[in-house]
Each structure stands twice: as C-alpha cells, then as structure tokens.
Design an enzyme around this catalytic site. Structure first.
Site, short mmCIF file in Angstrom:
data_model
loop_
_atom_site.label_atom_id
_atom_site.label_comp_id
_atom_site.label_asym_id
_atom_site.label_seq_id
_atom_site.Cartn_x
_atom_site.Cartn_y
_atom_site.Cartn_z
N TRP A 99 0.87 -1.16 0.00
CA TRP A 99 0.00 0.00 0.00
C TRP A 99 0.92 1.23 0.00
CZ3 TRP A 99 -1.64 -4.63 1.10
CH2 TRP A 99 -2.99 -4.96 1.26
N ILE A 104 1.53 -3.20 -6.51
CA ILE A 104 1.42 -1.89 -5.88
C ILE A 104 -0.06 -1.53 -5.73
CG2 ILE A 104 1.81 0.60 -6.16
CD1 ILE A 104 4.36 -0.87 -5.47
N LYS A 105 -0.45 -1.17 -4.51
CA LYS A 105 -1.79 -0.62 -4.28
C LYS A 105 -1.67 0.88 -4.10
CE LYS A 105 -5.72 -0.32 -1.17
NZ LYS A 105 -6.25 -0.54 0.20
N GLN A 106 -2.50 1.62 -4.82
CA GLN A 106 -2.44 3.07 -4.75
C GLN A 106 -3.83 3.67 -4.89
OE1 GLN A 106 -1.48 6.01 -3.63
NE2 GLN A 106 0.60 5.54 -4.38
#
Length: 350
Positions: A199, A236-238
């Site tokens: 995150w 990738i968490k965005q």
C-alpha cells in the site's frame, strides 16, 4: 465475451472514448495471460515466489487474464471496528470476510493476522491469503498516524499466506523506519516463497492545502509507487489520482516540465497512467483502491474507477468498504460488476 452492464453516463462514455496522448500504451508492459512469463520470470523472483504469484493471478473470476480483484478488510484496525462494521455487523465475524471474497470470485483476500488466525485451516486452500503485517491503530489519544508491525512474516507463512501486504506512509516523519521495516519484511517473504503487496500511501499534513489534497496527486503518488517497486513489491496498491502538481505547489522534491506537460494531463486515465509508468512501465502491476462507501452510487463509482484503471494500464481494483458495508448478496454483485469490466474485451487500453 459479453460486454459488462453499467450505466453509460456522459462521463463514462468520455472515459471509454478517451485517447491517451501522453505515454503510448505500446511502451507499457500490458496486463495479459502471459504477464508472469513476460515480467516476472526474467526477474530475481524464485520459483516459490513465481508459484505464489501464479496462485494470485490464476484464482477467481479473473483467473488467467492478467487482472486482479482483491477484497481488502483491515479497516477494523485502521478505521476502528465499530465504524467499519457498524453498517453491516455480520463482518464482526471474520469468517464472513473470507466468505465474501470466495463467493465474490476474488483473486485473493487481504486482511489481518486475527481474521486469518480464526479461520485459516478452513479457507487457506480455498482462496489465496494476503496477510497485512502492519497497521495504523486509532486507539492512541490523541490519534497518531504510524504504520507499526502487528506480527512477523513467519507467522503469516504459518497461516498459509500466499502473500504479505504492508503499508508505507511515504512523506511522513516515520517513513524512513517504515521503509526499512517493510524492505526487510519483503526480503524475508520472498525467501519463504511468498509474494508481496505494498500500500504506497502518502501522508503528511503539509500535503493538504486549503483548496486541494495532494495526497492523491499523480506526481506524489507516482513517486511513492516508484519507491515501492524499488524495495521489492510485486503488486502496488495506490489511491486513484485526483490532481497533479504536488511537488510544484508545495515546492519540494525534484521535477521536470515533462511530468506535467507530456507524461500526464488532467484526464483521470492519463493521471493514472503516470502511476503505471512509475511502476517500471507496468512491469509491476498497479491496483487502485476502491475508496469509501458513499451509498447508492457505489456501484457506478466502482465501475468508473475500474474503467480508469484498466484503460490506464493498471491490473485491477482492491475494493473493500463498497463491498462489505452493504448486504452480503449486494457485496458479491458489486465485486462481480468490477470484475466484469476487466472481462469485457471491448474495454481496452487508451
């Protein structure tokens, strides 16, 4: 394949017709059935990590597409359990979190040591686990904002985890320690054969001005993504970007005119593509968060976010509150509606 069913408002039609004139899609490592072979097999990931990534990419309704739908439920710690589960108290029982992910056709479920610890033997073989190893807790008074470790990578492995997840608050006073802790945790996770999900959130009171919140600026979140990929994140968490110019407005960091003039625009698809570009041109997949639940318009908002992510070159959504803060069957339907966007072959990269 049948087209997804959703409300084709003027805003949605504009997103579907948008032509990206910033970074060409041909420069991206695009999602697809062979994504693991193209982007991870040449990397330093071990066969055990490749197997874990294969479990993530080949489970649920999006299996084998290169896209991903994850149910994240760590809000019981991050936002307090009462505020998170009050709208739908069945989720105080953690088994219902796992059931929602399974019946919703998700690739994986991301939640806490406590949730997995209560039901691990029943579900570890039914859906990939992403164990969230750090959290920001809100019981300290006055509230502070710091991601601290809640358990070890070894404990996640013993729970049957396919992957570990962690948050870094880039830009915060504590970010140096968090980067070091998460880097070490991800290295250990890879040694044990697990995948890693980060995150990549920005956090600093100075990032929010009187008229704009630059925590969701494309330039700041893009750089957070770049740092996250660099320390070994496999996914990738965005948050979806809403504006740009954080560096220039706040007058810090290093910039180049191309960041604002040719690598991005005001269009949400182009802003999100800049996030993808910072994930090593898409070699590491970008999944955007679904955001908070606002009620009746959640389905349309989730679909719009999925269209933006997919057309930008992202790999999916990680949507929690919009799904679990409503009746169980409606939560399943919302998750399926998001997945349908990625299954709809007529919705292509811009």
């Amino acid at each position: 394949m049948a087209s997804a069913t959703f409300t084709r408002s003027a805003e949605v039609e504009a997103l579907l017709q948008h032509e990206c004139k910033t970074v060409a899609k041909d420069l991206l490592h695009q999602p697809g059935p062979d994504f693991l072979d193209r982007c991870f097999v040449p990397s330093n990931r071990t066969p055990q990590v490749l197997r874990a990534l294969g479990q993530l990419y080949h489970h649920g309704r999006l299996a084998g597409t290169g896209y991903m739908s994850i149910l994240p439920v760590d809000q019981g710690i991050e936002h307090t359990a009462g505020s998170s589960f009050g709208p739908n108290p069945i989720y105080f029982d953690p088994e219902n979190i796992i059931r929602l992910a399974v019946e919703g056709g998700c690739n994986a479920v991301a939640t806490t040591f406590g949730t997995f610890g209560t039901v691990a033997r029943k579900y570890a073989h039914k859906i990939p686990f992403v164990v969230k190893i750090n959290h920001n807790e809100l019981l300290t008074y006055p509230n502070k904002f710091d991601q601290i470790l809640f358990g070890s990578v070894e404990e996640a492995w013993n729970l049957g985890a396919t992957a570990v997840g962690a948050t870094i608050y880039f830009g915060s006073d504590e970010s140096n320690r968090q980067i070091q802790e998460v880097s070490a945790a991800f290295e250990r996770a890879h040694e044990l054969g697990m995948a890693t999900v980060l995150w990549c959130y920005t956090r600093n009171n100075a990032f929010k001005t009187a008229d704009k919140d630059y925590h969701v600026a494309a330039d700041l979140t893009g750089q957070a993504n770049h740092l996250g990929v660099t320390i070994g994140a496999d996914i990738i968490k965005q948050k979806l970007p809403e504006n740009n110019g954080g560096f220039t407005t706040l007058k810090f960091g290093k910039t180049h005119p191309a960041m604002y003039e040719s690598l991005s625009s005001d269009n949400p698809i182009d802003l999100t593509r800049y996030q993808v570009v910072n994930c090593y041109m898409g070699r590491i997949g970008l999944i955007n968060s679904g955001g908070e639940s606002l009620g009746a318009g959640d389905r349309d908002q989730a679909i719009k976010t999925a269209i933006i992510n997919k057309r930008a070159g992202g790999q999916g959504l990680i949507s929690g509150r919009k799904a679990f803060q409503r009746p169980f069957a409606e939560g399943v339907e919302l998750l399926n509606a998001i997945q349908d966007i990625y299954l709809d072959e007529s919705i292509t990269l811009a």
